[in-house]
Write a protein that holds these residues in place. Structure first.
Motif, PDB file in Angstrom:
ATOM      1  N   ARG A 151       3.801  -1.127 -19.550  1.00 39.66           N
ATOM      2  CA  ARG A 151       3.687  -0.495 -18.147  1.00 39.66           C
ATOM      3  C   ARG A 151       3.729  -1.386 -17.052  1.00 39.66           C
ATOM      4  NH1 ARG A 151      -1.403   0.848 -17.264  1.00 39.66           N
ATOM      5  NH2 ARG A 151      -0.905   2.160 -15.463  1.00 39.66           N
ATOM      6  N   ARG A 152       4.700  -1.473 -15.969  1.00 40.73           N
ATOM      7  CA  ARG A 152       4.667  -2.302 -15.017  1.00 40.73           C
ATOM      8  C   ARG A 152       4.625  -1.569 -13.603  1.00 40.73           C
ATOM      9  NH1 ARG A 152       6.270  -7.456 -15.917  1.00 40.73           N
ATOM     10  NH2 ARG A 152       7.543  -7.658 -13.987  1.00 40.73           N
ATOM     11  N   VAL A 153       3.769  -1.992 -12.838  1.00 41.12           N
ATOM     12  CA  VAL A 153       3.506  -1.240 -11.507  1.00 41.12           C
ATOM     13  C   VAL A 153       3.713  -2.206 -10.228  1.00 41.12           C
ATOM     14  CG1 VAL A 153       1.652  -0.092 -10.295  1.00 41.12           C
ATOM     15  CG2 VAL A 153       1.550  -0.040 -12.606  1.00 41.12           C
ATOM     16  N   GLN A 154       4.541  -1.537  -9.216  1.00 40.56           N
ATOM     17  CA  GLN A 154       4.709  -2.195  -8.189  1.00 40.56           C
ATOM     18  C   GLN A 154       4.367  -1.161  -6.956  1.00 40.56           C
ATOM     19  OE1 GLN A 154       8.713  -3.132  -7.109  1.00 40.56           O
ATOM     20  NE2 GLN A 154       8.066  -5.059  -5.735  1.00 40.56           N
ATOM     21  N   GLU A 155       3.657  -1.828  -5.818  1.00 40.15           N
ATOM     22  CA  GLU A 155       3.291  -0.892  -4.604  1.00 40.15           C
ATOM     23  C   GLU A 155       4.005  -1.496  -3.319  1.00 40.15           C
ATOM     24  OE1 GLU A 155      -0.948   0.183  -2.028  1.00 40.15           O
ATOM     25  OE2 GLU A 155      -1.131  -0.933  -4.085  1.00 40.15           O
ATOM     26  N   TYR A 156       4.178  -0.254  -2.525  1.00 45.01           N
ATOM     27  CA  TYR A 156       4.879  -0.446  -1.317  1.00 45.01           C
ATOM     28  C   TYR A 156       4.039   0.280  -0.233  1.00 45.01           C
ATOM     29  CZ  TYR A 156       9.036  -1.125  -4.043  1.00 45.01           C
ATOM     30  OH  TYR A 156      10.104  -1.711  -5.062  1.00 45.01           O
ATOM     31  N   ALA A 157       4.234  -0.043   1.035  1.00 41.73           N
ATOM     32  CA  ALA A 157       3.715   0.283   2.153  1.00 41.73           C
ATOM     33  C   ALA A 157       4.748   0.373   3.177  1.00 41.73           C
ATOM     34  CB  ALA A 157       2.751  -0.659   2.931  1.00 41.73           C
ATOM     35  N   CYS A 158       4.947   1.751   3.532  1.00 42.96           N
ATOM     36  CA  CYS A 158       6.130   2.065   4.507  1.00 42.96           C
ATOM     37  C   CYS A 158       7.633   1.216   4.106  1.00 42.96           C
ATOM     38  CB  CYS A 158       5.733   1.806   5.951  1.00 42.96           C
ATOM     39  SG  CYS A 158       4.335   2.287   6.468  1.00 42.96           S
ATOM     40  N   GLY A 159       7.802   1.549   2.821  1.00 48.21           N
ATOM     41  CA  GLY A 159       8.993   1.020   2.293  1.00 48.21           C
ATOM     42  C   GLY A 159       9.229  -0.320   2.036  1.00 48.21           C
ATOM     43  N   VAL A 160       8.161  -1.304   2.212  1.00 47.57           N
ATOM     44  CA  VAL A 160       7.976  -2.408   2.036  1.00 47.57           C
ATOM     45  C   VAL A 160       7.359  -3.051   0.847  1.00 47.57           C
ATOM     46  CG1 VAL A 160       7.656  -4.980   3.091  1.00 47.57           C
ATOM     47  CG2 VAL A 160       8.511  -3.131   4.459  1.00 47.57           C
ATOM     48  N   ALA A 161       7.740  -3.717  -0.179  1.00 47.17           N
ATOM     49  CA  ALA A 161       6.925  -4.178  -1.352  1.00 47.17           C
ATOM     50  C   ALA A 161       5.894  -4.976  -0.845  1.00 47.17           C
ATOM     51  CB  ALA A 161       7.768  -5.080  -2.260  1.00 47.17           C
ATOM     52  N   VAL A 162       4.511  -4.634  -1.411  1.00 47.14           N
ATOM     53  CA  VAL A 162       3.301  -5.323  -1.107  1.00 47.14           C
ATOM     54  C   VAL A 162       3.334  -6.603  -1.910  1.00 47.14           C
ATOM     55  CG1 VAL A 162       0.836  -5.131  -1.156  1.00 47.14           C
ATOM     56  CG2 VAL A 162       2.358  -3.266  -0.356  1.00 47.14           C
ATOM     57  N   ALA A 163       3.722  -6.446  -3.054  1.00 51.71           N
ATOM     58  CA  ALA A 163       3.822  -7.400  -4.401  1.00 51.71           C
ATOM     59  C   ALA A 163       4.782  -7.231  -5.056  1.00 51.71           C
ATOM     60  CB  ALA A 163       2.449  -7.607  -4.937  1.00 51.71           C
ATOM     61  N   ARG A 164       5.109  -8.282  -5.972  1.00 55.45           N
ATOM     62  CA  ARG A 164       6.108  -8.319  -7.057  1.00 55.45           C
ATOM     63  C   ARG A 164       5.600  -7.027  -8.096  1.00 55.45           C
ATOM     64  NH1 ARG A 164      10.329 -11.199  -6.686  1.00 55.45           N
ATOM     65  NH2 ARG A 164      10.765 -11.036  -8.876  1.00 55.45           N
ATOM     66  N   PRO A 165       6.568  -6.579  -8.959  1.00 54.41           N
ATOM     67  CA  PRO A 165       6.090  -5.705 -10.017  1.00 54.41           C
ATOM     68  C   PRO A 165       5.075  -6.516 -11.063  1.00 54.41           C
ATOM     69  CG  PRO A 165       8.424  -5.710  -9.918  1.00 54.41           C
ATOM     70  CD  PRO A 165       7.966  -6.462  -8.854  1.00 54.41           C
ATOM     71  N   ALA A 166       4.148  -6.041 -11.625  1.00 55.23           N
ATOM     72  CA  ALA A 166       3.017  -6.543 -12.263  1.00 55.23           C
ATOM     73  C   ALA A 166       2.787  -5.752 -13.593  1.00 55.23           C
ATOM     74  CB  ALA A 166       1.697  -6.871 -11.397  1.00 55.23           C
ATOM     75  N   ALA A 167       2.579  -6.319 -14.871  1.00 55.26           N
ATOM     76  CA  ALA A 167       2.113  -5.656 -15.912  1.00 55.26           C
ATOM     77  C   ALA A 167       0.987  -5.189 -15.947  1.00 55.26           C
ATOM     78  CB  ALA A 167       2.211  -6.532 -17.129  1.00 55.26           C
ATOM     79  N   ALA A 168       0.711  -3.757 -16.294  1.00 55.24           N
ATOM     80  CA  ALA A 168      -0.396  -3.016 -16.355  1.00 55.24           C
ATOM     81  C   ALA A 168      -0.859  -2.630 -17.481  1.00 55.24           C
ATOM     82  CB  ALA A 168      -0.470  -2.051 -15.305  1.00 55.24           C
TER      83      ALA A 168
END
Length: 398
Positions: A151-168
């Motif tokens: 599982r890899r997760v990435q978070e965005y805010a208003c269309g902009v990535a908050v961080a790079r994809p991370a293993a979960a």
């Protein structure tokens, strides 16, 4: 007051979408809010249909006002190195930049490729938007990819990535999960209607045979509520459900067929039933989106039905003087669904509710005439019942 190029404000990409959200989802009210959800669900449905016959999509309205869309479609990496990446019915080319051509690219760039494929379920006014517009119009969005056992997760805010994809963590499942929270600063309301979403998902399940769609609402204080849809007979089930709302079957069988025609670069699925005595109800759909004003697919359907009924009546000498039955007689008591899926749909008008592809009319008309005519030959007693009823209908009846 004069206008010149100096006074024109040029907006592109994310900035353009957030500046004028109603242009991309139809409105900033409940209609636009639901369209954001439909865009994500349409993307997941396309993936599921491309990957397996009986895949599923699950939508959850969460306690905190979010919407989570999970699918079990083919594995999609966050990034793809070089070459091309196919998703959402289109092919996207890697540009060598950050994000490559995987899910990150679909979330952060407006796709420029043409949408192709025969399983399109998209219902948005913006056919190429994919996940980009929902991401930009969400105050927060998380994307989870289940790929290669991880599982890899990435978070965005208003269309902009908050961080790079991370293993979960590890997983034995596949597919994607998109969770979003529509931006309250852009929408008049961020509370989705369970009833509106449920009805639309039911319709999508009818129009995509075998597809499973579920909707769960975690918001009610008295406990969660849920519905799920899957229709093994597709539009045949749709016509049966429509007819059950109004009357009793004249014949126990719904007439239906599927047909692919390269001349219109697409497929058609048609079902119809004569039942009772009431006005004609013909529902048209293009790429799983309702065309409420009709179009060439609906015109072709009516042409084909009229031709089949007329040919049957003439062969049996039921027409006095060789006259064809009046169109209003043929449509009396008729319920039908005409669903076409086209590689390149063309619409007349800005609302995308009137199909304009000229070649579709002839293709649908020919297929309906052929399949309905064959059904008449195979079911002579029922055919006679239907045609006799059409021909015996009094003149001028409303």
């Amino acid at each position: 007051m004069g206008y010149s190029a100096v006074g024109i404000e040029a907006l592109e990409g994310r900035e353009a979408v957030r500046k004028r959200p109603g242009m991309w989802v139809g409105s900033t009210g409940e209609r636009g809010l639901h369209d954001v959800v439909f865009q994500v669900v349409g993307w997941s449905v396309n993936r599921v249909l491309a990957g397996r016959e009986r895949g599923s999509v699950g939508v959850t309205l969460t306690h905190d006002g979010g919407v989570r869309v999970a699918d079990d479609g083919p594995e999609v990496p966050f990034t793809a190195d070089g070459g091309t990446f196919t998703a959402d019915g289109g092919t996207f080319t890697a540009d060598g930049g950050a994000g490559g051509s995987g899910l990150e690219a679909l979330l952060t760039r407006m796709p420029a490729a043409e949408r192709g494929g025969r399983h399109i379920a998209h219902v948005s006014p913006v056919p190429l938007a994919g996940l980009f517009v929902p991401n930009v119009l969400s105050s927060r969005l998380t994307a989870e990819v289940r790929h290669g056992g991880t599982r890899r997760v990435q978070e965005y805010a208003c269309g902009v990535a908050v961080a790079r994809p991370a293993a979960a963590g590890p997983t034995a499942e596949r597919g994607t999960v998109i969770a979003l929270w529509p931006d309250a600063e852009l929408f008049e309301t961020t509370r989705c209607s369970f009833a509106v979403l449920a009805e639309r998902f039911r319709q999508m399940a009818f129009l995509n045979r075998g597809l499973g769609i579920s909707l769960t609402d975690e918001r009610p204080a008295g406990g969660a509520r849920a519905v799920s849809f899957r229709f093994p007979d597709g539009v045949r089930d749709f016509v049966a459900a429509l007819d059950a709302e109004t009357g009793t079957f004249l014949s126990p069988d719904v007439i239906g067929f599927e047909h692919e025609d390269p001349r219109m670069a697409g497929t058609m699925e048609v079902a119809l039933l004569w039942s009772g005595s009431r006005p004609e109800r013909v529902h048209g759909f293009t790429n799983s989106r309702a065309t409420r004003q009709g179009g060439t697919h609906v015109d072709g359907f009516r042409d084909g039905v009229a031709a089949a009924v007329t040919a049957y009546a003439r062969e049996r000498g039921l027409l006095a003087g060789g006259d064809a039955p009046r169109t209003d007689r043929i449509g009396d008591g008729l319920t039908a669904v005409v669903s076409v899926k086209l590689d390149h749909p063309e619409y007349l008008g800005a609302t995308r509710e009137l199909l304009g592809n000229t070649e579709v009319r002839g293709c649908v008309g020919e297929a309906v005439r052929e399949h309905l005519g064959r059904w008449f030959e195979e079911q002579p007693q029922r055919a006679a019942q239907i045609v006799d009823r059409i021909l015996s209908r009094p003149e001028g009846r409303c």
